[in-house]
Enzyme design. Structure first.
Site, PDB file in Angstrom:
ATOM      1  N   TYR A 194       0.853  -1.201   0.000  1.00 33.55           N
ATOM      2  CA  TYR A 194       0.000   0.000   0.000  1.00 33.55           C
ATOM      3  C   TYR A 194       0.878   1.237   0.000  1.00 33.55           C
ATOM      4  O   TYR A 194       1.807   1.347   0.803  1.00 33.55           O
ATOM      5  CB  TYR A 194      -0.891   0.030   1.246  1.00 33.55           C
ATOM      6  CG  TYR A 194      -2.343  -0.172   0.877  1.00 33.55           C
ATOM      7  CD1 TYR A 194      -3.013   0.791   0.129  1.00 33.55           C
ATOM      8  CD2 TYR A 194      -3.030  -1.321   1.240  1.00 33.55           C
ATOM      9  CE1 TYR A 194      -4.323   0.602  -0.256  1.00 33.55           C
ATOM     10  CE2 TYR A 194      -4.341  -1.521   0.860  1.00 33.55           C
ATOM     11  CZ  TYR A 194      -4.985  -0.548   0.113  1.00 33.55           C
ATOM     12  OH  TYR A 194      -6.272  -0.736  -0.275  1.00 33.55           O
ATOM     13  N   GLU A 245      -0.475   4.771  -0.441  1.00 31.93           N
ATOM     14  CA  GLU A 245      -1.307   5.976  -0.588  1.00 31.93           C
ATOM     15  C   GLU A 245      -0.463   7.217  -0.382  1.00 31.93           C
ATOM     16  O   GLU A 245       0.355   7.278   0.539  1.00 31.93           O
ATOM     17  CB  GLU A 245      -2.453   5.942   0.414  1.00 31.93           C
ATOM     18  CG  GLU A 245      -3.524   4.956   0.018  1.00 31.93           C
ATOM     19  CD  GLU A 245      -4.629   4.850   1.051  1.00 31.93           C
ATOM     20  OE1 GLU A 245      -4.519   5.477   2.115  1.00 31.93           O
ATOM     21  OE2 GLU A 245      -5.589   4.126   0.784  1.00 31.93           O
ATOM     22  N   ASP A 249      -6.777  13.596 -24.774  1.00 27.32           N
ATOM     23  CA  ASP A 249      -6.635  12.205 -24.334  1.00 27.32           C
ATOM     24  C   ASP A 249      -5.855  11.475 -25.427  1.00 27.32           C
ATOM     25  O   ASP A 249      -6.379  11.230 -26.514  1.00 27.32           O
ATOM     26  CB  ASP A 249      -8.047  11.619 -24.152  1.00 27.32           C
ATOM     27  CG  ASP A 249      -8.036  10.140 -23.795  1.00 27.32           C
ATOM     28  OD1 ASP A 249      -6.965   9.505 -23.877  1.00 27.32           O
ATOM     29  OD2 ASP A 249      -9.114   9.621 -23.447  1.00 27.32           O
ATOM     30  N   THR A 274      -3.644   6.271 -21.573  1.00 21.70           N
ATOM     31  CA  THR A 274      -3.448   4.939 -21.021  1.00 21.70           C
ATOM     32  C   THR A 274      -1.978   4.604 -21.260  1.00 21.70           C
ATOM     33  O   THR A 274      -1.286   5.291 -22.007  1.00 21.70           O
ATOM     34  CB  THR A 274      -4.319   3.874 -21.728  1.00 21.70           C
ATOM     35  OG1 THR A 274      -4.041   3.925 -23.133  1.00 21.70           O
ATOM     36  CG2 THR A 274      -5.789   4.108 -21.498  1.00 21.70           C
ATOM     37  N   LYS A 298      -1.441   0.829 -24.676  1.00 21.62           N
ATOM     38  CA  LYS A 298      -1.791   0.658 -26.098  1.00 21.62           C
ATOM     39  C   LYS A 298      -0.493   0.785 -26.909  1.00 21.62           C
ATOM     40  O   LYS A 298       0.376  -0.068 -26.774  1.00 21.62           O
ATOM     41  CB  LYS A 298      -2.863   1.667 -26.478  1.00 21.62           C
ATOM     42  CG  LYS A 298      -4.160   1.470 -25.677  1.00 21.62           C
ATOM     43  CD  LYS A 298      -5.239   2.419 -26.128  1.00 21.62           C
ATOM     44  CE  LYS A 298      -6.579   2.109 -25.544  1.00 21.62           C
ATOM     45  NZ  LYS A 298      -6.856   2.608 -24.225  1.00 21.62           N
ATOM     46  N   ARG A 350      -1.295  -2.325 -18.178  1.00 23.59           N
ATOM     47  CA  ARG A 350      -2.551  -1.577 -18.166  1.00 23.59           C
ATOM     48  C   ARG A 350      -2.470  -0.504 -17.086  1.00 23.59           C
ATOM     49  O   ARG A 350      -2.126  -0.793 -15.945  1.00 23.59           O
ATOM     50  CB  ARG A 350      -3.732  -2.500 -17.856  1.00 23.59           C
ATOM     51  CG  ARG A 350      -3.773  -3.762 -18.673  1.00 23.59           C
ATOM     52  CD  ARG A 350      -5.121  -4.413 -18.627  1.00 23.59           C
ATOM     53  NE  ARG A 350      -6.003  -3.736 -19.553  1.00 23.59           N
ATOM     54  CZ  ARG A 350      -5.970  -3.904 -20.875  1.00 23.59           C
ATOM     55  NH1 ARG A 350      -5.104  -4.713 -21.422  1.00 23.59           N
ATOM     56  NH2 ARG A 350      -6.802  -3.255 -21.653  1.00 23.59           N
TER      57      ARG A 350
HETATM   58  C1  LIG Z   1      -9.109   7.495 -25.960  1.00 24.16           C
HETATM   59  C2  LIG Z   1      -9.339   6.568 -24.811  1.00 24.16           C
HETATM   60  N1  LIG Z   1      -9.442   7.076 -23.583  1.00 24.16           N
HETATM   61  C3  LIG Z   1      -9.668   6.286 -22.509  1.00 24.16           C
HETATM   62  C4  LIG Z   1      -9.790   4.931 -22.645  1.00 24.16           C
HETATM   63  C5  LIG Z   1     -10.112   4.095 -21.441  1.00 24.16           C
HETATM   64  O1  LIG Z   1      -9.045   3.360 -21.044  1.00 24.16           O
HETATM   65  P1  LIG Z   1      -9.207   2.104 -20.032  1.00 24.16           P
HETATM   66  O2  LIG Z   1      -9.902   1.052 -20.794  1.00 24.16           O
HETATM   67  O3  LIG Z   1      -7.807   1.792 -19.686  1.00 24.16           O
HETATM   68  O4  LIG Z   1      -9.987   2.587 -18.866  1.00 24.16           O
HETATM   69  C6  LIG Z   1      -9.669   4.350 -23.901  1.00 24.16           C
HETATM   70  C7  LIG Z   1      -9.787   2.885 -24.056  1.00 24.16           C
HETATM   71  O5  LIG Z   1      -9.895   2.303 -25.066  1.00 24.16           O
HETATM   72  C8  LIG Z   1      -9.443   5.191 -25.028  1.00 24.16           C
HETATM   73  O6  LIG Z   1      -9.363   4.703 -26.260  1.00 24.16           O
END
Ligand SMILES: Cc1ncc(COP(=O)(O)O)c(C=O)c1O
Length: 417
Positions: free
Chosen positions: A54, A56, A199, A225, A228, A234
């Site tokens: 842990y 935090e 994002d 993320t 990918k 993950r």
């Molecule tokens: C652009 C985008 N943002 C956020 C996410 C969410 O990610 P997670 O599945 O790791 O929560 C994804 C997942 O495919 C994504 O393509």
């Protein structure tokens, strides 16, 4: 000797599934645009004793004792991510992409605030305000769309922004294939005094590998993320300008999450270290080359390519209009030959999301295996053969054999059994 000696003894059912999944990944072609194969070193780091801990809080300011090693790996992840992306501040604790986005929204917005984001069927993500999500219940999302030729009309975007006065302008996507104009997004946000956020979940690896431009200098907040194109475990990360650092960190912990998953952060450090190596630049450039070849070949076979083509790691096809099969049918038939993809909406798709008009195909995982132009041409041929003969089981079986043969030449984890 089995790599999973203890697991085999303790839980044969789980062990069997792990072996099954290794075989599936080895014998099939993973072409889901958001998937990849992490390195054996990343896998090892994920399975370490950091899973017991842990932590935090943040390095140097934790709520539990015994942090001399967790602090080292979290600081390492931050340092490496800063080097890759050039961000002023980075939080590596988000448990995944969806939490990263919720944390970012909640750090700088109040319930009811307006966010201008990309329409889901035009490539945006669920977490960018799809009505079924919690974010859509808390914030007021309005949308921009792509033009019929697959571009973003920035004049139109500016008009919407001036009229609607959103608190945040959100760029980024999960099924859009063209390069965004970061400068224009940023200028529009500044003009209407909105916070700019992007994002980059899908394209983080292409940015880290310098195969496409880096949006970090232009946006207040950048979420991603880590699993990918970036090819890590993950997880999620949030990068931001210094002025937002405190709010982001507070929103992550204690605002939204509890203890970070330190085994993930250890594995993330390893993946970020790999992304700093020169070979990762080659990898990212090869992804773009492979996607472009896939686009060209599929176009030759008569597939309708959405958005006019690709500048990143994926292509979106309208299989319904060009081949008379639905997205779901195409997904099922490609599964039969050992190519895993996903059905996907096309812009303003008249069909249901569970059986839409399109499919999305990505090349990051195949590129990790070492596949190049020659193999991608074969893959395009297999895809066409399968979809054009979707009712002919004999042909499908034959193509499946070809796929397996190709995969055998490009092993993923040699010593996992
Ligand atoms: C652009 C985008 N943002 C956020 C996410 C969410 O990610 P997670 O599945 O790791 O929560 C994804 C997942 O495919 C994504 O393509």
């Amino acid at each position: 000797m089995s790599y999973f000696l203890n697991l085999k003894k303790q839980d044969p059912r789980v062990y069997k599934s792990v072996l099954g999944e290794i075989k599936r990944q080895q014998e099939g072609l993973e072409m889901i645009a958001s998937e990849n194969y992490v390195s054996a070193a990343v896998l090892e780091a994920l399975g370490t004793v950091f899973t017991n801990k842990y932590s935090e809080g943040y390095p140097g300011k934790r709520y539990y004792g015994g942090q001399e090693f967790t602090d080292v790996i979290e600081e390492l992840a931050i340092k490496r991510a800063k080097k890759l992306f050039g961000a002023e501040h980075i939080n590596v604790q988000p448990l995944s992409g969806a939490p990263a986005n919720m944390i970012a929204y909640s750090a700088v917005l109040k319930p009811g605030d307006k966010i201008l984001g990309m329409d889901l069927s035009h490539g945006g993500h669920l977490t960018h305000g799809h009505p079924v999500t919690l974010s859509a219940k808390i914030y007021n999302f309005i949308r921009y769309k792509t033009t019929p030729d697959g571009k973003i009309n920035y004049k139109e975007l500016e008009k919407i922004a001036i009229k609607e006065k959103p608190k945040m302008i959100l760029a980024g996507f999960s099924a859009y294939t063209r390069q965004l104009d970061y400068k224009k997004f940023s200028a529009i946000a500044k003009k209407v005094r909105a916070i700019s956020m992007i994002d980059i979940a899908h394209i983080a690896g292409l940015i880290a590998g310098k195969a496409i431009p880096n949006p970090v200098p232009y946006f207040d907040i950048v979420t991603t993320t880590t699993h990918k194109t970036l090819r890590g475990p993950r997880g999620g990360m949030i990068m931001c300008k210094k002025g937002f650092a405190k709010a982001i960190d507070k929103a992550a912990f204690p605002g939204f999450q509890g203890g970070p998953h330190m085994n993930n952060i250890a594995a993330l450090s390893v993946a970020l270290g790999e992304a700093l190596e020169p070979s990762f630049k080659k990898y990212a450039k090869q992804i773009i080359k492979n996607a472009k070849i896939l686009e060209q070949e599929l176009r030759k076979y008569g597939f309708k390519i959405m958005f006019g083509g690709t500048d990143n790691h994926m292509v979106l096809l309208n299989v319904f209009s060009s081949k008379g099969v639905t997205g779901k049918e195409a997904e099922v038939v490609l599964d039969k030959i050992g190519i895993t993809i996903n059905k996907n909406m096309i812009p303003d798709d008249p069909r249901h999301p569970m059986d839409p008009s399109g499919i999305r195909i990505g090349v990051p995982a195949a590129t990790t295996r070492g596949m190049k132009e020659k193999e991608i041409k074969l893959i395009a041929q297999y895809i066409n053969d399968a979809i054009s003969n979707h009712k002919n089981n004999k042909t499908l079986k034959q193509v499946n054999k070809e796929v397996k043969k190709l995969c055998k030449k490009f092993p993923i984890y040699k010593n996992l059994k």
